[in-house]
Design an enzyme around this catalytic site. Sequence first.
Site, PDB file in Angstrom:
ATOM      1  N   ARG A  90      -9.793   6.327   0.594  1.00  0.00           N
ATOM      2  CA  ARG A  90     -10.273   5.023   1.026  1.00  0.00           C
ATOM      3  C   ARG A  90     -10.882   5.084   2.419  1.00  0.00           C
ATOM      4  NH1 ARG A  90      -6.002   0.894  -0.091  1.00  0.00           N
ATOM      5  NH2 ARG A  90      -7.150   1.015  -2.037  1.00  0.00           N
ATOM      6  N   TYR A  91     -10.342   5.939   3.265  1.00  0.00           N
ATOM      7  CA  TYR A  91     -10.798   6.047   4.648  1.00  0.00           C
ATOM      8  C   TYR A  91     -11.724   7.250   4.799  1.00  0.00           C
ATOM      9  CZ  TYR A  91      -7.046   2.746   5.880  1.00  0.00           C
ATOM     10  OH  TYR A  91      -6.233   1.646   5.994  1.00  0.00           O
ATOM     11  N   ARG A  94      -9.537  10.921   5.633  1.00  0.00           N
ATOM     12  CA  ARG A  94      -8.201  11.272   5.137  1.00  0.00           C
ATOM     13  C   ARG A  94      -7.982  10.667   3.754  1.00  0.00           C
ATOM     14  NH1 ARG A  94      -8.563   7.296   8.593  1.00  0.00           N
ATOM     15  NH2 ARG A  94      -7.083   5.572   8.796  1.00  0.00           N
ATOM     16  N   CYS A 103      11.096   9.462  -7.579  1.00  0.00           N
ATOM     17  CA  CYS A 103      11.686   9.174  -6.265  1.00  0.00           C
ATOM     18  C   CYS A 103      13.184   9.406  -6.374  1.00  0.00           C
ATOM     19  CB  CYS A 103      11.433   7.731  -5.869  1.00  0.00           C
ATOM     20  SG  CYS A 103       9.677   7.345  -5.737  1.00  0.00           S
ATOM     21  N   CYS A 107      12.729   1.720  -5.374  1.00  0.00           N
ATOM     22  CA  CYS A 107      12.773   0.490  -4.591  1.00  0.00           C
ATOM     23  C   CYS A 107      12.230  -0.634  -5.457  1.00  0.00           C
ATOM     24  CB  CYS A 107      11.911   0.622  -3.338  1.00  0.00           C
ATOM     25  SG  CYS A 107      12.259   2.122  -2.422  1.00  0.00           S
ATOM     26  N   CYS A 110       8.544  -1.769  -4.652  1.00  0.00           N
ATOM     27  CA  CYS A 110       7.532  -0.724  -4.464  1.00  0.00           C
ATOM     28  C   CYS A 110       6.125  -1.191  -4.857  1.00  0.00           C
ATOM     29  CB  CYS A 110       7.907   0.490  -5.316  1.00  0.00           C
ATOM     30  SG  CYS A 110       6.710   1.830  -5.177  1.00  0.00           S
ATOM     31  N   ARG A 112       3.803   0.684  -5.856  1.00  0.00           N
ATOM     32  CA  ARG A 112       3.389   1.419  -7.066  1.00  0.00           C
ATOM     33  C   ARG A 112       4.472   1.312  -8.136  1.00  0.00           C
ATOM     34  NH1 ARG A 112       2.162   5.950  -3.237  1.00  0.00           N
ATOM     35  NH2 ARG A 112       0.268   5.233  -2.185  1.00  0.00           N
ATOM     36  N   ASP A 270       3.300  -6.161   0.175  1.00  0.00           N
ATOM     37  CA  ASP A 270       2.088  -6.271  -0.629  1.00  0.00           C
ATOM     38  C   ASP A 270       2.289  -7.306  -1.734  1.00  0.00           C
ATOM     39  OD1 ASP A 270       0.695  -4.288   0.773  1.00  0.00           O
ATOM     40  OD2 ASP A 270       1.614  -2.686  -0.412  1.00  0.00           O
ATOM     41  N   ASP A 307      -1.688  -4.441   4.442  1.00  0.00           N
ATOM     42  CA  ASP A 307      -2.617  -3.642   3.655  1.00  0.00           C
ATOM     43  C   ASP A 307      -3.433  -4.664   2.875  1.00  0.00           C
ATOM     44  OD1 ASP A 307      -3.692  -1.204   2.913  1.00  0.00           O
ATOM     45  OD2 ASP A 307      -1.713  -0.329   2.529  1.00  0.00           O
ATOM     46  N   LYS A 314      -5.550  -0.977   5.950  1.00  0.00           N
ATOM     47  CA  LYS A 314      -4.521  -1.600   6.798  1.00  0.00           C
ATOM     48  C   LYS A 314      -5.167  -2.372   7.944  1.00  0.00           C
ATOM     49  CE  LYS A 314      -1.325   2.162   5.804  1.00  0.00           C
ATOM     50  NZ  LYS A 314      -2.270   2.916   4.935  1.00  0.00           N
TER      51      LYS A 314
HETATM   52  C1  LIG Z   1      -2.025   4.136   4.581  1.00  0.00           C
HETATM   53  C2  LIG Z   1      -3.077   4.933   3.993  1.00  0.00           C
HETATM   54  C3  LIG Z   1      -3.604   6.047   4.667  1.00  0.00           C
HETATM   55  C4  LIG Z   1      -3.110   6.489   6.028  1.00  0.00           C
HETATM   56  O1  LIG Z   1      -3.365   5.528   6.981  1.00  0.00           O
HETATM   57  P1  LIG Z   1      -3.047   5.843   8.525  1.00  0.00           P
HETATM   58  O2  LIG Z   1      -3.312   4.526   9.197  1.00  0.00           O
HETATM   59  O3  LIG Z   1      -3.949   6.943   8.938  1.00  0.00           O
HETATM   60  O4  LIG Z   1      -1.609   6.251   8.603  1.00  0.00           O
HETATM   61  C5  LIG Z   1      -4.607   6.737   4.060  1.00  0.00           C
HETATM   62  N1  LIG Z   1      -5.105   6.374   2.858  1.00  0.00           N
HETATM   63  C6  LIG Z   1      -4.635   5.308   2.191  1.00  0.00           C
HETATM   64  C7  LIG Z   1      -5.229   4.947   0.879  1.00  0.00           C
HETATM   65  C8  LIG Z   1      -3.600   4.548   2.733  1.00  0.00           C
HETATM   66  O5  LIG Z   1      -3.119   3.489   2.062  1.00  0.00           O
HETATM   67  S1  SF4 Z   2       8.657   2.625  -1.996  1.00  0.00           S
HETATM   68 FE1  SF4 Z   2       8.057   3.305  -4.073  1.00  0.00          FE
HETATM   69  S2  SF4 Z   2       7.270   5.377  -3.786  1.00  0.00           S
HETATM   70 FE2  SF4 Z   2       8.471   4.884  -1.948  1.00  0.00          FE
HETATM   71  S3  SF4 Z   2      10.561   5.639  -2.372  1.00  0.00           S
HETATM   72 FE3  SF4 Z   2      10.502   3.492  -2.968  1.00  0.00          FE
HETATM   73  S4  SF4 Z   2      10.019   3.548  -5.165  1.00  0.00           S
HETATM   74 FE4  SF4 Z   2       9.445   5.552  -4.332  1.00  0.00          FE
END
Ligand SMILES: *Cc1c(COP(=O)(O)O)cnc(C)c1O
Ligand code: SF4
Length: 360
Positions: A90-91, A94, A103, A107, A110, A112, A270, A307, A314
Amino acid sequence: MESWQSQSRRSLTEVKDIPNHFNMSADDLFGVTQVFSMKITPYYLSLIQTVGDPLFKQVVPDCRELENHGLYEDPLAEDRDSPVPNIVHRYPDRCLFLISAECASYCRFCTRKRKVGDPVKINRNLIHEGVRYIREHKEIRDVILSGGDPLMLSDQRLESVLSEIRAIPHVEILRIGSRVPCFLPHRITPELVDMLRKYHPLYMNVHFNHPDEVTPLAMEALGRLANAGIPLGNQTVLLKGVNDDPMVMRRLMQKLLMARVRPYYIYQADMVFGTEHFRTTVRKGLDIIRKLRGWTSGLAVPHYVIDAPGGGGKIPLLPEYVQKITDDMVVLRNYRGQKFVYKQTDDVPQQKLVLEDGCY
Ligand SMILES: *Cc1c(COP(=O)(O)O)cnc(C)c1O
Ligand code: SF4
Protein backbone atom coordinates in the site's frame (compact mmCIF):
# COMPACT_ATOMS: atom_id res chain seq x y z
CA MET A 1 9.39 -24.77 31.51
CA GLU A 2 6.84 -26.45 29.27
CA SER A 3 7.75 -26.34 25.57
CA TRP A 4 5.88 -23.83 23.47
CA GLN A 5 4.59 -26.57 21.22
CA SER A 6 3.07 -28.40 24.16
CA GLN A 7 1.57 -25.19 25.62
CA SER A 8 0.12 -24.40 22.21
CA ARG A 9 -1.31 -27.92 21.77
CA ARG A 10 -3.09 -27.66 25.11
CA SER A 11 -4.90 -24.49 24.00
CA LEU A 12 -8.68 -24.23 24.13
CA THR A 13 -9.99 -24.46 20.60
CA GLU A 14 -13.58 -25.56 21.02
CA VAL A 15 -16.61 -24.28 22.86
CA LYS A 16 -16.71 -27.41 25.00
CA ASP A 17 -13.24 -26.53 26.36
CA ILE A 18 -14.46 -23.23 27.84
CA PRO A 19 -14.44 -23.56 31.65
CA ASN A 20 -17.88 -24.11 33.20
CA HIS A 21 -17.44 -21.26 35.64
CA PHE A 22 -17.40 -18.83 32.70
CA ASN A 23 -21.12 -19.56 32.51
CA MET A 24 -21.33 -19.31 28.73
CA SER A 25 -24.10 -20.78 26.61
CA ALA A 26 -22.38 -23.42 24.49
CA ASP A 27 -25.16 -23.41 21.90
CA ASP A 28 -24.85 -19.67 21.25
CA LEU A 29 -21.08 -19.74 21.08
CA PHE A 30 -20.90 -22.72 18.77
CA GLY A 31 -22.28 -20.58 15.93
CA VAL A 32 -19.62 -17.94 16.55
CA THR A 33 -16.76 -20.44 16.44
CA GLN A 34 -18.07 -21.84 13.15
CA VAL A 35 -17.42 -18.42 11.60
CA PHE A 36 -14.41 -17.11 13.54
CA SER A 37 -11.53 -19.22 14.85
CA MET A 38 -11.16 -19.65 18.56
CA LYS A 39 -7.96 -20.43 20.43
CA ILE A 40 -6.78 -19.52 23.95
CA THR A 41 -3.46 -20.67 25.41
CA PRO A 42 -3.62 -22.17 28.93
CA TYR A 43 -1.13 -19.46 29.97
CA TYR A 44 -3.35 -16.58 28.81
CA LEU A 45 -6.43 -18.31 30.26
CA SER A 46 -4.67 -18.39 33.64
CA LEU A 47 -4.33 -14.60 33.57
CA ILE A 48 -8.10 -14.11 33.36
CA GLN A 49 -9.33 -13.22 36.82
CA THR A 50 -13.05 -12.76 36.35
CA VAL A 51 -15.66 -13.36 33.68
CA GLY A 52 -15.83 -10.31 31.44
CA ASP A 53 -12.53 -8.78 32.55
CA PRO A 54 -10.26 -7.05 29.99
CA LEU A 55 -8.32 -10.23 29.16
CA PHE A 56 -11.43 -12.39 28.98
CA LYS A 57 -13.04 -9.99 26.50
CA GLN A 58 -10.10 -10.20 24.11
CA VAL A 59 -10.16 -13.98 23.58
CA VAL A 60 -13.45 -15.54 24.71
CA PRO A 61 -16.03 -15.64 21.90
CA ASP A 62 -19.15 -13.49 22.24
CA CYS A 63 -22.54 -13.88 20.53
CA ARG A 64 -22.40 -10.23 19.45
CA GLU A 65 -19.70 -11.21 16.93
CA LEU A 66 -22.48 -12.38 14.62
CA GLU A 67 -24.48 -9.14 14.78
CA ASN A 68 -24.61 -7.04 11.64
CA HIS A 69 -23.87 -3.37 12.28
CA GLY A 70 -22.94 -2.48 8.72
CA LEU A 71 -19.25 -3.18 9.29
CA TYR A 72 -16.90 -4.88 6.85
CA GLU A 73 -15.10 -8.14 6.35
CA ASP A 74 -12.05 -6.37 4.90
CA PRO A 75 -12.37 -2.81 6.26
CA LEU A 76 -8.90 -1.73 5.12
CA ALA A 77 -9.42 -3.09 1.59
CA GLU A 78 -6.25 -5.13 2.01
CA ASP A 79 -7.37 -7.54 -0.70
CA ARG A 80 -7.47 -4.67 -3.21
CA ASP A 81 -3.86 -3.73 -2.40
CA SER A 82 -2.75 -7.34 -2.71
CA PRO A 83 -0.86 -7.79 -6.01
CA VAL A 84 -0.11 -11.44 -5.19
CA PRO A 85 -1.66 -13.56 -2.43
CA ASN A 86 -0.06 -12.88 0.98
CA ILE A 87 1.38 -9.46 0.05
CA VAL A 88 -0.28 -6.14 0.94
CA HIS A 89 1.56 -3.35 -0.84
CA ARG A 90 0.00 0.00 0.00
CA TYR A 91 2.88 2.36 0.78
CA PRO A 92 5.67 3.38 -1.59
CA ASP A 93 8.64 1.68 0.07
CA ARG A 94 7.34 -1.13 2.27
CA CYS A 95 4.89 -4.02 2.29
CA LEU A 96 3.21 -6.57 4.53
CA PHE A 97 3.99 -10.21 3.93
CA LEU A 98 1.49 -12.63 5.50
CA ILE A 99 3.45 -15.82 6.12
CA SER A 100 1.39 -17.68 8.72
CA ALA A 101 -2.34 -18.31 9.08
CA GLU A 102 -2.10 -19.26 12.73
CA CYS A 103 -1.93 -17.19 15.92
CA ALA A 104 -1.14 -18.29 19.45
CA SER A 105 -4.65 -17.20 20.46
CA TYR A 106 -7.32 -15.50 18.39
CA CYS A 107 -8.31 -11.95 19.27
CA ARG A 108 -12.04 -11.41 19.00
CA PHE A 109 -11.47 -7.92 17.54
CA CYS A 110 -8.92 -8.92 14.87
CA THR A 111 -8.97 -6.90 11.65
CA ARG A 112 -8.31 -10.10 9.70
CA LYS A 113 -10.72 -12.18 11.75
CA ARG A 114 -12.28 -13.81 8.70
CA LYS A 115 -8.84 -14.94 7.56
CA VAL A 116 -6.77 -15.88 10.58
CA GLY A 117 -6.75 -19.56 11.38
CA ASP A 118 -7.75 -20.41 7.80
CA PRO A 119 -4.84 -21.99 5.88
CA VAL A 120 -6.74 -21.51 2.61
CA LYS A 121 -7.07 -17.73 3.01
CA ILE A 122 -3.49 -17.26 4.22
CA ASN A 123 -1.70 -20.01 2.35
CA ARG A 124 1.84 -20.95 3.38
CA ASN A 125 2.41 -22.65 0.07
CA LEU A 126 2.27 -19.30 -1.69
CA ILE A 127 5.25 -17.85 0.19
CA HIS A 128 7.48 -18.26 -2.86
CA GLU A 129 5.25 -15.97 -4.89
CA GLY A 130 5.52 -13.32 -2.20
CA VAL A 131 9.30 -13.58 -2.11
CA ARG A 132 9.42 -13.28 -5.88
CA TYR A 133 7.20 -10.16 -5.77
CA ILE A 134 9.53 -8.51 -3.24
CA ARG A 135 12.57 -9.45 -5.31
CA GLU A 136 11.01 -7.92 -8.43
CA HIS A 137 9.98 -4.69 -6.70
CA LYS A 138 13.15 -2.76 -6.04
CA GLU A 139 11.28 0.03 -4.27
CA ILE A 140 10.55 -2.25 -1.29
CA ARG A 141 13.14 -1.53 1.37
CA ASP A 142 11.11 -2.61 4.42
CA VAL A 143 9.28 -5.95 4.72
CA ILE A 144 6.84 -6.53 7.57
CA LEU A 145 6.23 -10.20 8.28
CA SER A 146 2.73 -10.67 9.60
CA GLY A 147 -0.17 -13.11 9.34
CA GLY A 148 -1.58 -14.61 11.47
CA ASP A 149 1.51 -14.68 13.60
CA PRO A 150 4.92 -15.35 11.99
CA LEU A 151 6.28 -16.72 15.26
CA MET A 152 3.84 -19.64 15.09
CA LEU A 153 6.01 -21.09 12.33
CA SER A 154 8.78 -23.47 13.35
CA ASP A 155 12.27 -21.98 13.65
CA GLN A 156 13.23 -23.68 10.38
CA ARG A 157 10.30 -22.44 8.36
CA LEU A 158 10.66 -18.91 9.69
CA GLU A 159 14.38 -18.94 9.02
CA SER A 160 13.86 -20.05 5.44
CA VAL A 161 11.61 -17.00 4.83
CA LEU A 162 13.96 -14.61 6.67
CA SER A 163 17.02 -15.83 4.81
CA GLU A 164 15.34 -15.61 1.41
CA ILE A 165 14.23 -12.03 2.04
CA ARG A 166 17.55 -11.04 3.63
CA ALA A 167 19.29 -12.18 0.44
CA ILE A 168 17.40 -9.53 -1.58
CA PRO A 169 19.80 -6.58 -1.86
CA HIS A 170 17.22 -3.77 -1.90
CA VAL A 171 15.51 -4.94 1.33
CA GLU A 172 17.08 -2.79 4.04
CA ILE A 173 15.06 -3.70 7.11
CA LEU A 174 12.90 -6.61 8.24
CA ARG A 175 10.10 -6.37 10.74
CA ILE A 176 8.07 -9.03 12.51
CA GLY A 177 4.62 -8.28 13.90
CA SER A 178 3.74 -10.75 16.65
CA ARG A 179 1.41 -11.23 19.59
CA VAL A 180 3.29 -14.34 20.70
CA PRO A 181 5.19 -12.57 23.54
CA CYS A 182 1.77 -11.74 25.00
CA PHE A 183 -0.09 -15.02 24.41
CA LEU A 184 2.70 -17.59 24.40
CA PRO A 185 5.94 -16.20 25.83
CA HIS A 186 7.26 -19.79 25.96
CA ARG A 187 7.82 -19.47 22.20
CA ILE A 188 10.63 -16.94 22.68
CA THR A 189 13.31 -19.55 23.24
CA PRO A 190 17.07 -18.89 23.29
CA GLU A 191 17.26 -20.88 20.02
CA LEU A 192 14.69 -18.64 18.36
CA VAL A 193 16.45 -15.43 19.31
CA ASP A 194 19.83 -16.82 18.25
CA MET A 195 18.31 -17.51 14.84
CA LEU A 196 16.59 -14.10 14.59
CA ARG A 197 19.74 -12.13 15.43
CA LYS A 198 21.38 -13.42 12.24
CA TYR A 199 18.97 -11.35 10.15
CA HIS A 200 19.59 -7.85 11.49
CA PRO A 201 18.53 -5.09 11.07
CA LEU A 202 15.40 -6.84 12.35
CA TYR A 203 12.70 -4.99 14.27
CA MET A 204 9.75 -6.46 16.12
CA ASN A 205 6.37 -4.97 16.93
CA VAL A 206 4.58 -6.81 19.69
CA HIS A 207 0.95 -6.40 20.72
CA PHE A 208 -0.12 -5.82 24.32
CA ASN A 209 -3.44 -4.22 25.20
CA HIS A 210 -3.59 -4.28 29.00
CA PRO A 211 -1.08 -3.90 31.84
CA ASP A 212 -2.08 -7.32 33.29
CA GLU A 213 -0.62 -8.91 30.14
CA VAL A 214 2.86 -7.64 31.00
CA THR A 215 3.64 -10.54 33.35
CA PRO A 216 7.06 -11.66 34.63
CA LEU A 217 7.05 -14.44 31.99
CA ALA A 218 6.27 -11.97 29.20
CA MET A 219 8.95 -9.61 30.51
CA GLU A 220 11.54 -12.38 30.37
CA ALA A 221 10.59 -13.20 26.79
CA LEU A 222 10.80 -9.54 25.78
CA GLY A 223 14.13 -9.28 27.57
CA ARG A 224 15.55 -12.12 25.48
CA LEU A 225 14.47 -10.35 22.30
CA ALA A 226 15.90 -7.02 23.47
CA ASN A 227 19.16 -8.71 24.47
CA ALA A 228 19.43 -10.01 20.91
CA GLY A 229 19.48 -6.40 19.75
CA ILE A 230 15.97 -6.46 18.33
CA PRO A 231 14.37 -3.03 18.79
CA LEU A 232 10.90 -3.65 20.21
CA GLY A 233 7.80 -1.55 19.54
CA ASN A 234 4.25 -2.13 20.71
CA GLN A 235 0.94 -1.80 18.92
CA THR A 236 -2.20 -1.49 21.01
CA VAL A 237 -5.79 -1.54 19.81
CA LEU A 238 -8.14 0.84 21.63
CA LEU A 239 -10.96 -1.42 22.86
CA LYS A 240 -14.08 -0.71 24.86
CA GLY A 241 -14.00 -2.33 28.29
CA VAL A 242 -10.38 -3.37 27.82
CA ASN A 243 -8.21 -0.27 27.73
CA ASP A 244 -10.47 2.72 26.98
CA ASP A 245 -9.29 4.38 30.16
CA PRO A 246 -6.36 6.83 30.42
CA MET A 247 -5.08 5.30 33.67
CA VAL A 248 -5.05 1.77 32.23
CA MET A 249 -3.25 2.97 29.09
CA ARG A 250 -0.70 4.95 31.07
CA ARG A 251 0.12 1.92 33.22
CA LEU A 252 0.36 -0.31 30.13
CA MET A 253 2.81 2.05 28.41
CA GLN A 254 4.91 2.43 31.56
CA LYS A 255 5.12 -1.33 32.09
CA LEU A 256 6.11 -1.83 28.44
CA LEU A 257 8.99 0.61 28.89
CA MET A 258 10.19 -1.46 31.85
CA ALA A 259 10.30 -4.41 29.45
CA ARG A 260 12.36 -2.29 27.00
CA VAL A 261 9.43 -2.01 24.59
CA ARG A 262 8.78 1.40 23.06
CA PRO A 263 5.06 2.12 22.54
CA TYR A 264 4.59 2.68 18.78
CA TYR A 265 0.90 2.86 17.82
CA ILE A 266 -2.51 3.00 19.46
CA TYR A 267 -5.01 2.03 16.78
CA GLN A 268 -8.55 3.25 16.68
CA ALA A 269 -10.53 -0.02 16.29
CA ASP A 270 -11.09 -0.83 12.62
CA MET A 271 -14.63 -1.16 11.26
CA VAL A 272 -14.48 -4.96 11.25
CA PHE A 273 -17.62 -7.09 10.99
CA GLY A 274 -18.49 -8.57 14.40
CA THR A 275 -16.51 -6.11 16.52
CA GLU A 276 -19.07 -3.34 17.10
CA HIS A 277 -19.07 -4.07 20.84
CA PHE A 278 -15.36 -3.18 21.02
CA ARG A 279 -15.52 0.18 19.28
CA THR A 280 -15.00 3.48 21.10
CA THR A 281 -15.20 7.10 19.98
CA VAL A 282 -12.23 9.01 18.58
CA ARG A 283 -12.82 11.59 21.32
CA LYS A 284 -11.94 8.87 23.85
CA GLY A 285 -8.70 8.11 22.02
CA LEU A 286 -7.71 11.77 21.88
CA ASP A 287 -8.47 12.11 25.59
CA ILE A 288 -6.11 9.19 26.30
CA ILE A 289 -3.30 10.83 24.32
CA ARG A 290 -3.91 14.14 26.09
CA LYS A 291 -3.60 12.35 29.43
CA LEU A 292 -0.33 10.68 28.43
CA ARG A 293 1.60 13.55 26.82
CA GLY A 294 3.38 15.60 29.47
CA TRP A 295 1.97 13.59 32.37
CA THR A 296 4.41 10.70 31.89
CA SER A 297 7.65 9.97 29.99
CA GLY A 298 7.52 11.06 26.36
CA LEU A 299 8.83 7.59 25.54
CA ALA A 300 5.52 6.20 26.82
CA VAL A 301 3.43 8.16 24.30
CA PRO A 302 2.66 6.25 21.08
CA HIS A 303 1.14 7.66 17.90
CA TYR A 304 -2.64 7.42 17.89
CA VAL A 305 -3.76 6.42 14.38
CA ILE A 306 -6.83 5.46 12.40
CA ASP A 307 -6.25 3.03 9.61
CA ALA A 308 -8.47 4.78 7.07
CA PRO A 309 -11.45 2.65 6.06
CA GLY A 310 -11.18 1.63 2.43
CA GLY A 311 -7.39 1.45 2.44
CA GLY A 312 -6.17 5.03 2.82
CA GLY A 313 -3.42 3.97 5.21
CA LYS A 314 -2.70 5.12 8.76
CA ILE A 315 -3.66 8.66 9.65
CA PRO A 316 -2.26 10.19 12.87
CA LEU A 317 -4.59 12.01 15.24
CA LEU A 318 -3.44 14.58 17.75
CA PRO A 319 -5.25 16.64 20.37
CA GLU A 320 -5.21 20.36 19.45
CA TYR A 321 -1.99 21.86 20.77
CA VAL A 322 -1.82 24.62 18.17
CA GLN A 323 -4.59 27.14 18.78
CA LYS A 324 -3.71 29.67 16.14
CA ILE A 325 -0.96 30.35 13.59
CA THR A 326 -0.39 33.74 11.97
CA ASP A 327 2.62 35.05 10.03
CA ASP A 328 4.14 36.53 13.16
CA MET A 329 3.12 34.15 15.93
CA VAL A 330 1.81 30.77 17.08
CA VAL A 331 -0.56 30.37 20.02
CA LEU A 332 0.02 27.05 21.76
CA ARG A 333 -1.56 25.03 24.56
CA ASN A 334 0.57 22.93 26.87
CA TYR A 335 -0.42 19.61 28.45
CA ARG A 336 -2.06 21.43 31.38
CA GLY A 337 -4.18 23.55 29.05
CA GLN A 338 -2.19 26.76 29.62
CA LYS A 339 -1.64 29.06 26.65
CA PHE A 340 1.70 30.28 25.32
CA VAL A 341 2.73 32.48 22.45
CA TYR A 342 5.75 31.70 20.29
CA LYS A 343 6.89 34.76 18.30
CA GLN A 344 7.96 33.96 14.75
CA THR A 345 9.35 37.46 14.14
CA ASP A 346 10.98 39.81 16.62
CA ASP A 347 8.61 42.72 15.99
CA VAL A 348 5.30 41.40 17.34
CA PRO A 349 3.85 44.38 19.23
CA GLN A 350 3.39 43.86 22.99
CA GLN A 351 -0.20 45.05 22.51
CA LYS A 352 -0.95 42.05 20.28
CA LEU A 353 0.46 39.55 22.78
CA VAL A 354 -1.71 40.91 25.58
CA LEU A 355 -4.74 40.63 23.33
CA GLU A 356 -4.14 36.86 23.15
CA ASP A 357 -5.82 36.78 26.55
CA GLY A 358 -3.11 36.58 29.09
CA CYS A 359 -0.39 34.66 27.26
CA TYR A 360 3.26 35.32 27.82
C1 LIG B 1 0.70 -0.58 8.98
C2 LIG B 1 1.10 -0.96 7.65
C3 LIG B 1 2.44 -0.81 7.22
C4 LIG B 1 3.52 -0.26 8.12
O1 LIG B 1 3.26 1.05 8.47
P1 LIG B 1 4.35 1.88 9.31
O2 LIG B 1 3.64 3.17 9.60
O3 LIG B 1 5.55 2.01 8.45
O4 LIG B 1 4.65 1.09 10.55
C5 LIG B 1 2.74 -1.17 5.95
N1 LIG B 1 1.81 -1.64 5.09
C6 LIG B 1 0.52 -1.78 5.46
C7 LIG B 1 -0.46 -2.30 4.47
C8 LIG B 1 0.12 -1.45 6.75
O5 LIG B 1 -1.16 -1.61 7.12
S1 SF4 C 1 -4.85 -9.34 16.20
FE1 SF4 C 1 -5.39 -10.95 14.70
S2 SF4 C 1 -3.45 -11.46 13.70
FE2 SF4 C 1 -2.93 -10.39 15.61
S3 SF4 C 1 -2.67 -12.01 17.16
FE3 SF4 C 1 -4.78 -11.31 17.29
S4 SF4 C 1 -5.91 -12.74 15.97
FE4 SF4 C 1 -3.75 -12.91 15.40
